[in-house]
Design a protein around this motif. Sequence first.
Motif, short mmCIF file in Angstrom:
data_model
loop_
_atom_site.label_atom_id
_atom_site.label_comp_id
_atom_site.label_asym_id
_atom_site.label_seq_id
_atom_site.Cartn_x
_atom_site.Cartn_y
_atom_site.Cartn_z
N PHE A 1 16.75 -13.40 7.46
CA PHE A 1 15.59 -14.25 7.20
C PHE A 1 14.32 -13.45 7.48
CE2 PHE A 1 18.76 -17.53 7.61
CZ PHE A 1 18.31 -18.55 6.78
N VAL A 2 13.28 -13.75 6.71
CA VAL A 2 11.99 -13.09 6.88
C VAL A 2 10.90 -14.15 6.93
CG1 VAL A 2 10.27 -11.56 5.82
CG2 VAL A 2 12.70 -10.94 5.76
N LEU A 3 10.03 -14.04 7.92
CA LEU A 3 8.88 -14.95 8.01
C LEU A 3 7.61 -14.16 7.73
CD1 LEU A 3 8.17 -17.93 10.12
CD2 LEU A 3 6.50 -16.09 10.32
N LEU A 4 6.84 -14.62 6.75
CA LEU A 4 5.54 -14.05 6.44
C LEU A 4 4.47 -15.02 6.92
CD1 LEU A 4 6.10 -12.79 2.77
CD2 LEU A 4 6.39 -11.52 4.90
N ALA A 5 3.59 -14.55 7.79
CA ALA A 5 2.53 -15.40 8.35
C ALA A 5 1.18 -14.98 7.80
CB ALA A 5 2.53 -15.30 9.87
N GLY A 6 0.28 -15.96 7.69
CA GLY A 6 -1.08 -15.66 7.27
C GLY A 6 -1.79 -14.77 8.27
N SER A 7 -2.98 -14.36 7.91
CA SER A 7 -3.72 -13.38 8.72
C SER A 7 -4.03 -13.88 10.13
CB SER A 7 -5.02 -12.99 8.02
OG SER A 7 -5.82 -14.15 7.77
N GLU A 8 -4.01 -15.20 10.35
CA GLU A 8 -4.22 -15.76 11.69
C GLU A 8 -2.96 -16.45 12.20
OE1 GLU A 8 -7.68 -18.27 11.67
OE2 GLU A 8 -8.86 -16.85 10.46
N GLY A 9 -1.83 -16.01 11.70
CA GLY A 9 -0.56 -16.65 12.04
C GLY A 9 0.28 -15.89 13.05
N ALA B 1 0.81 -1.22 0.00
CA ALA B 1 0.00 0.00 0.00
C ALA B 1 0.85 1.27 0.00
CB ALA B 1 -0.94 0.00 1.19
N ASP B 2 2.08 1.19 0.51
CA ASP B 2 2.94 2.37 0.57
C ASP B 2 3.72 2.61 -0.71
OD1 ASP B 2 4.73 0.31 0.67
OD2 ASP B 2 5.61 0.86 2.60
N GLY B 3 3.40 1.86 -1.76
CA GLY B 3 4.08 2.03 -3.03
C GLY B 3 5.31 1.17 -3.21
N GLY B 4 5.64 0.36 -2.23
CA GLY B 4 6.79 -0.52 -2.31
C GLY B 4 6.42 -1.90 -2.79
N SER B 5 7.20 -2.88 -2.38
CA SER B 5 6.99 -4.26 -2.79
C SER B 5 7.39 -5.18 -1.65
CB SER B 5 7.85 -4.57 -4.02
OG SER B 5 7.94 -5.96 -4.25
N THR B 6 6.80 -6.36 -1.64
CA THR B 6 7.23 -7.37 -0.67
C THR B 6 8.69 -7.72 -0.88
OG1 THR B 6 6.32 -9.03 -2.19
CG2 THR B 6 4.96 -8.40 -0.29
N LEU B 7 9.22 -7.54 -2.09
CA LEU B 7 10.63 -7.84 -2.33
C LEU B 7 11.55 -6.92 -1.53
CD1 LEU B 7 10.72 -8.43 -6.20
CD2 LEU B 7 10.44 -10.11 -4.38
N ASP B 8 11.05 -5.76 -1.13
CA ASP B 8 11.87 -4.84 -0.34
C ASP B 8 12.15 -5.36 1.07
OD1 ASP B 8 11.84 -3.07 -2.49
OD2 ASP B 8 10.04 -2.05 -1.78
N LEU B 9 11.47 -6.42 1.47
CA LEU B 9 11.69 -7.00 2.80
C LEU B 9 12.95 -7.84 2.85
CD1 LEU B 9 8.05 -8.29 3.45
CD2 LEU B 9 9.06 -6.14 4.27
N ILE C 1 1.69 -5.97 6.90
CA ILE C 1 1.90 -5.63 5.49
C ILE C 1 0.54 -5.52 4.82
CG2 ILE C 1 2.96 -6.30 3.32
CD1 ILE C 1 4.88 -8.03 4.84
N ASP C 2 0.29 -4.38 4.23
CA ASP C 2 -1.02 -4.12 3.66
C ASP C 2 -1.03 -4.48 2.18
OD1 ASP C 2 -3.55 -3.30 3.11
OD2 ASP C 2 -3.21 -1.16 3.43
N ILE C 3 -1.33 -5.75 1.91
CA ILE C 3 -1.54 -6.20 0.53
C ILE C 3 -2.83 -7.01 0.50
CG2 ILE C 3 0.85 -6.17 -0.24
CD1 ILE C 3 1.09 -9.09 0.41
N THR C 4 -3.54 -6.92 -0.60
CA THR C 4 -4.88 -7.50 -0.64
C THR C 4 -4.90 -9.01 -0.84
OG1 THR C 4 -5.01 -7.01 -3.00
CG2 THR C 4 -5.86 -5.34 -1.50
#
Length: 543
Positions: free
Chosen positions: A456-464, A443-451, A491-494
């Motif tokens: 190491f990066v952990l991305l969890a689901g909405s209930e994670g 939403a801020d104009g960036g990308s998940t790749l910027d993480l 992270i605000d992505i749809t």
Amino acid sequence: MTSSSKQLILTHMNQQRTQVVVVGGALTGLSAALFLAHQGIRVTVVERHPDLLPHPRLRGITPRTVEVFRQVGLGPSIHRASFSAEDGAFVPLRANTLADEYEPVAETTGAEFDDPRTFSTDTYAGIDQDRLELLLRDRARELGADIRHFTEVTALDQDADGVTVTIRERASGDEGAVRADYLVAADGSRSPVRTWLGIETDGPGVLFDTITALVHADLSAAVRGRRIGIAYLQKPRPFSSMMPHDDSGTRWLFSTGYDPRQESVADFTTERVAEMVRAASGLDDVEVSLRPQIPGTDVTVLGFPIGAQVARSYRSGRVFLAGDAARIQPPTGGFGGSTGVQDAHNLAWKLAAVLAGRAGPGLLDTYDAERRPYGELAMRQAFARFGDRMAGGAQGELLDYAAVTMGFRYASAAVPGNHDTAPVPATELRAQPGTRAPHRPTADGGSTLDLYGETFVLLAGSEGQEWARSAKDPGTASGVEVRSYVLGTDIDITDGEEAHGIGPRGAVLVRPDGFVAWRSQAGAADPAATLAEVLRTVLARQD
């Protein structure tokens, strides 16, 4: 392999100390230095030439390669220094001469690469190697890399604790020694280091030999405003090409094949090459001059072998091969330079983790396990395109270009449980283990790749949320930094869960190089224990 007596003498001299020594200061070597320095590693580069070469060698880099340079702050600079068309398109053509009608050469077998911004933050960057190397050297030095030109390695010894290289300053003849924990050989297709190590290569070998010249000539009458990335020509002889070196139409790279059994590079005088350029351009009376290709010399013509081969191993003890030292392929497809950069990118975070004590030495075995299969894939695809462009028909199956350059997949101990190396179409990247993590605009104009790019990066689901808490627990991560984010909250992505192939309780672990190490699509009974075991496995830790 080495001169042991010389090393014994040098042990009595003041021995310089670094963590990693890189042999070769061109594209791959400078990339290795940059990525290592970005990870906080002390690195010394030894390069035999007095300065960077003005020879372009490379026409551009793929979107994935621009992505990895974005991680170290160079993305915008690379695009500013590029001079291809505004849309970043690379335009290969085939013709009799530059003045004749062109036949376009298809680069892909599908439409996936037409707009890479559907799956990447970046487009193809039409930057020549000489321009790119200037950016890399400056940035690497900013981060503390020690880069030494006009210095060559004359011997090396390795033992259980490190590598000692004998170096000679070519201007003065003075010799010294550098002691390092590891060595990266980025010293080209004829790699002396690979030869010293006794590592053999597999593949077709040398396909033909070519001479190159940097040309100044106004060829606008032949070009007539048409877009050219590279033109494959039949004049003055088959296997000739012309490539623009700027936007003015007056600076060019000319190359043509020759048989070293019948003639030598010295036979290609300035006058002879000028006549060949006139024949290639289709302009009989154009004025042609040649520019030196090696700084500090008047060498205007160089000879290069064009071939296809891959080293049987990318590692021998504490020495690693990267770039052309590890594999070569024809320039068709533009795989070579980007492949070397990504060799360095894959290796750098692993060396940094081992040197910092965050990983066991077994992690370094995954460099060969991951990059050598890709080197073989890139060689086969370049060879196939070579036949398609230069020899009247593809030499093997042409895979989708975006899948080869963006969707390649690793199978190693650093990707637990994955054994699939088949490239994935770039538009179908969904965080499959072993693939580059997908790009999704935020939403801020960036990308998940910027993480990605540092830890190491952990991305969890909405209930994670429990995954995220576990990643932040020092006991779970065993001293390894893991940044965690809950999709939809942090992270605000749809479409974050769908894009990463997980449900609300799932999670994805992404390595510092941006590749997916592991994925739990539906969650786990004990997230903390599961994550701890995954990290131990990926990092080859025995604790």
